[in-house]
Design a protein around this motif. Structure first.
Motif, PDB file in Angstrom:
ATOM      1  N   TRP A 178       0.863  -1.185   0.000  1.00 37.43           N
ATOM      2  CA  TRP A 178       0.000   0.000   0.000  1.00 37.43           C
ATOM      3  C   TRP A 178       0.894   1.227   0.000  1.00 37.43           C
ATOM      4  O   TRP A 178       1.920   1.261   0.693  1.00 37.43           O
ATOM      5  N   LEU A 179       0.488   2.226  -0.748  1.00 34.65           N
ATOM      6  CA  LEU A 179       1.151   3.523  -0.760  1.00 34.65           C
ATOM      7  C   LEU A 179       0.091   4.540  -0.338  1.00 34.65           C
ATOM      8  O   LEU A 179      -0.913   4.720  -1.033  1.00 34.65           O
ATOM      9  N   VAL A 180       0.304   5.154   0.831  1.00 31.19           N
ATOM     10  CA  VAL A 180      -0.720   5.990   1.447  1.00 31.19           C
ATOM     11  C   VAL A 180      -0.173   7.394   1.683  1.00 31.19           C
ATOM     12  O   VAL A 180       0.897   7.545   2.284  1.00 31.19           O
ATOM     13  N   SER A 181      -0.900   8.398   1.231  1.00 30.85           N
ATOM     14  CA  SER A 181      -0.542   9.783   1.531  1.00 30.85           C
ATOM     15  C   SER A 181      -0.834  10.083   2.989  1.00 30.85           C
ATOM     16  O   SER A 181      -1.859   9.654   3.523  1.00 30.85           O
ATOM     17  N   THR A 182       0.058  10.823   3.614  1.00 34.26           N
ATOM     18  CA  THR A 182      -0.153  11.312   4.972  1.00 34.26           C
ATOM     19  C   THR A 182       0.778  12.483   5.202  1.00 34.26           C
ATOM     20  O   THR A 182       1.874  12.530   4.648  1.00 34.26           O
ATOM     21  N   ARG A 183       0.335  13.424   5.986  1.00 33.93           N
ATOM     22  CA  ARG A 183       1.193  14.556   6.343  1.00 33.93           C
ATOM     23  C   ARG A 183       2.079  14.210   7.538  1.00 33.93           C
ATOM     24  O   ARG A 183       2.967  14.966   7.887  1.00 33.93           O
ATOM     25  N   ARG A 184       1.817  13.059   8.171  1.00 37.51           N
ATOM     26  CA  ARG A 184       2.561  12.640   9.366  1.00 37.51           C
ATOM     27  C   ARG A 184       3.071  11.209   9.193  1.00 37.51           C
ATOM     28  O   ARG A 184       2.641  10.293   9.903  1.00 37.51           O
ATOM     29  N   PRO A 185       3.988  10.975   8.237  1.00 33.64           N
ATOM     30  CA  PRO A 185       4.423   9.594   7.962  1.00 33.64           C
ATOM     31  C   PRO A 185       5.118   8.920   9.141  1.00 33.64           C
ATOM     32  O   PRO A 185       4.941   7.719   9.345  1.00 33.64           O
ATOM     33  N   ASP A 186       5.868   9.667   9.932  1.00 37.93           N
ATOM     34  CA  ASP A 186       6.557   9.051  11.068  1.00 37.93           C
ATOM     35  C   ASP A 186       5.568   8.589  12.132  1.00 37.93           C
ATOM     36  O   ASP A 186       5.714   7.500  12.694  1.00 37.93           O
ATOM     37  N   GLU A 187       4.521   9.369  12.395  1.00 40.31           N
ATOM     38  CA  GLU A 187       3.514   8.975  13.382  1.00 40.31           C
ATOM     39  C   GLU A 187       2.709   7.760  12.906  1.00 40.31           C
ATOM     40  O   GLU A 187       2.407   6.861  13.695  1.00 40.31           O
ATOM     41  N   LEU A 188       2.381   7.729  11.614  1.00 40.33           N
ATOM     42  CA  LEU A 188       1.645   6.580  11.069  1.00 40.33           C
ATOM     43  C   LEU A 188       2.511   5.326  11.128  1.00 40.33           C
ATOM     44  O   LEU A 188       2.041   4.250  11.522  1.00 40.33           O
ATOM     45  N   ALA A 189       3.786   5.447  10.778  1.00 41.89           N
ATOM     46  CA  ALA A 189       4.697   4.301  10.840  1.00 41.89           C
ATOM     47  C   ALA A 189       4.819   3.783  12.274  1.00 41.89           C
ATOM     48  O   ALA A 189       4.755   2.573  12.510  1.00 41.89           O
ATOM     49  N   ASP A 190       4.964   4.688  13.229  1.00 40.88           N
ATOM     50  CA  ASP A 190       5.062   4.283  14.625  1.00 40.88           C
ATOM     51  C   ASP A 190       3.790   3.565  15.093  1.00 40.88           C
ATOM     52  O   ASP A 190       3.865   2.557  15.801  1.00 40.88           O
ATOM     53  N   ALA A 191       2.633   4.093  14.705  1.00 42.13           N
ATOM     54  CA  ALA A 191       1.367   3.478  15.108  1.00 42.13           C
ATOM     55  C   ALA A 191       1.238   2.068  14.525  1.00 42.13           C
ATOM     56  O   ALA A 191       0.760   1.150  15.202  1.00 42.13           O
ATOM     57  N   LEU A 192       1.668   1.887  13.281  1.00 39.39           N
ATOM     58  CA  LEU A 192       1.585   0.572  12.652  1.00 39.39           C
ATOM     59  C   LEU A 192       2.530  -0.423  13.315  1.00 39.39           C
ATOM     60  O   LEU A 192       2.167  -1.577  13.577  1.00 39.39           O
ATOM     61  N   VAL A 193       3.752   0.015  13.595  1.00 41.23           N
ATOM     62  CA  VAL A 193       4.720  -0.868  14.247  1.00 41.23           C
ATOM     63  C   VAL A 193       4.233  -1.236  15.645  1.00 41.23           C
ATOM     64  O   VAL A 193       4.318  -2.390  16.065  1.00 41.23           O
ATOM     65  N   GLU A 194       3.698  -0.251  16.368  1.00 43.84           N
ATOM     66  CA  GLU A 194       3.148  -0.512  17.698  1.00 43.84           C
ATOM     67  C   GLU A 194       1.984  -1.497  17.644  1.00 43.84           C
ATOM     68  O   GLU A 194       1.802  -2.317  18.551  1.00 43.84           O
ATOM     69  N   ALA A 195       1.190  -1.412  16.575  1.00 49.38           N
ATOM     70  CA  ALA A 195       0.026  -2.294  16.423  1.00 49.38           C
ATOM     71  C   ALA A 195       0.423  -3.700  15.968  1.00 49.38           C
ATOM     72  O   ALA A 195      -0.411  -4.605  15.950  1.00 49.38           O
ATOM     73  N   GLY A 196       1.692  -3.884  15.561  1.00 49.28           N
ATOM     74  CA  GLY A 196       2.146  -5.226  15.203  1.00 49.28           C
ATOM     75  C   GLY A 196       2.593  -5.413  13.774  1.00 49.28           C
ATOM     76  O   GLY A 196       2.862  -6.531  13.357  1.00 49.28           O
ATOM     77  N   ALA A 197       2.675  -4.347  12.981  1.00 49.29           N
ATOM     78  CA  ALA A 197       3.122  -4.486  11.599  1.00 49.29           C
ATOM     79  C   ALA A 197       4.601  -4.877  11.563  1.00 49.29           C
ATOM     80  O   ALA A 197       5.388  -4.433  12.391  1.00 49.29           O
ATOM     81  N   GLY A 198       4.952  -5.722  10.623  1.00 47.23           N
ATOM     82  CA  GLY A 198       6.329  -6.111  10.428  1.00 47.23           C
ATOM     83  C   GLY A 198       6.814  -7.228  11.326  1.00 47.23           C
ATOM     84  O   GLY A 198       7.981  -7.582  11.294  1.00 47.23           O
ATOM     85  N   ARG A 199       5.942  -7.778  12.145  1.00 46.54           N
ATOM     86  CA  ARG A 199       6.366  -8.866  13.064  1.00 46.54           C
ATOM     87  C   ARG A 199       6.260 -10.204  12.404  1.00 46.54           C
ATOM     88  O   ARG A 199       5.511 -10.493  11.577  1.00 46.54           O
TER      89      ARG A 199
END
Length: 164
Positions: free
Chosen positions: A143-164
């Motif tokens: 997925w390629l998603v526009s966001t004005r806050r890419p670092d916050e979105l990345a952190d939220a995804l990793v915290e939620a379990g992405a990439g495990r």
């Protein structure tokens, strides 16, 4: 002792999102919406001077409503990433890559784009995030998603379990 802290939490209570962003247009689009209303007034003034101001306000209001209604929501909530109308469980997400510059985003959307990718793009949000999918049954590689806050979105995804 009726203390709210002693009561069990309602299991059906909504979970607050770990990340939430509505991709509303920038100030330029809002100015254009008002300008459109003014243009309608100018065009209608010679034909219907009493109706022109109301039509201009209505045209601007409708344009603003369309801009707001068409702005997608990007959200991480309850183990799920939502971008526009699409949703994917965080459990099937792989590597999360923030895109911090307009040039990187241009490359991701141009020469580096896989035609099978899901893209939730808004041109006024010049940064974004790429997140790989690890679902063998899904032909979408990422997925390629526009966001004005890419670092916050990345952190939220990793915290939620992405990439495990």
């Amino acid at each position: 002792m009726n203390d709210e802290h002693d009561r069990p939490r309602d299991a059906a209570a909504p979970v607050p999102p770990a990340f939430r962003e509505r991709l509303l247009p920038g100030p330029g689009a809002w100015v254009l919406a008002i300008g459109f209303g003014v243009l309608v007034v100018i065009l209608l003034l010679p034909l219907a001077p009493l109706v022109a101001p109301g039509a201009g306000v209505l045209a601007a209001a409708v344009t603003v409503a369309v801009l707001m209604a068409s702005a997608p929501l990007v959200e991480v909530r309850s183990g799920e990433l939502r971008a526009g109308a699409a949703r994917v469980p965080v459990a099937v997400l792989g590597q999360v890559t923030p895109i911090f510059s307009a040039e990187e985003m241009r490359l991701a959307l141009g020469p580096d784009l896989d035609a099978r990718a899901y893209v939730c793009l808004r041109t006024w949000a010049r940064t974004g995030l790429r997140v790989d999918l690890r679902d063998p049954l899904d032909p979408t590689p990422y997925w390629l998603v526009s966001t004005r806050r890419p670092d916050e979105l990345a952190d939220a995804l990793v915290e939620a379990g992405a990439g495990r």
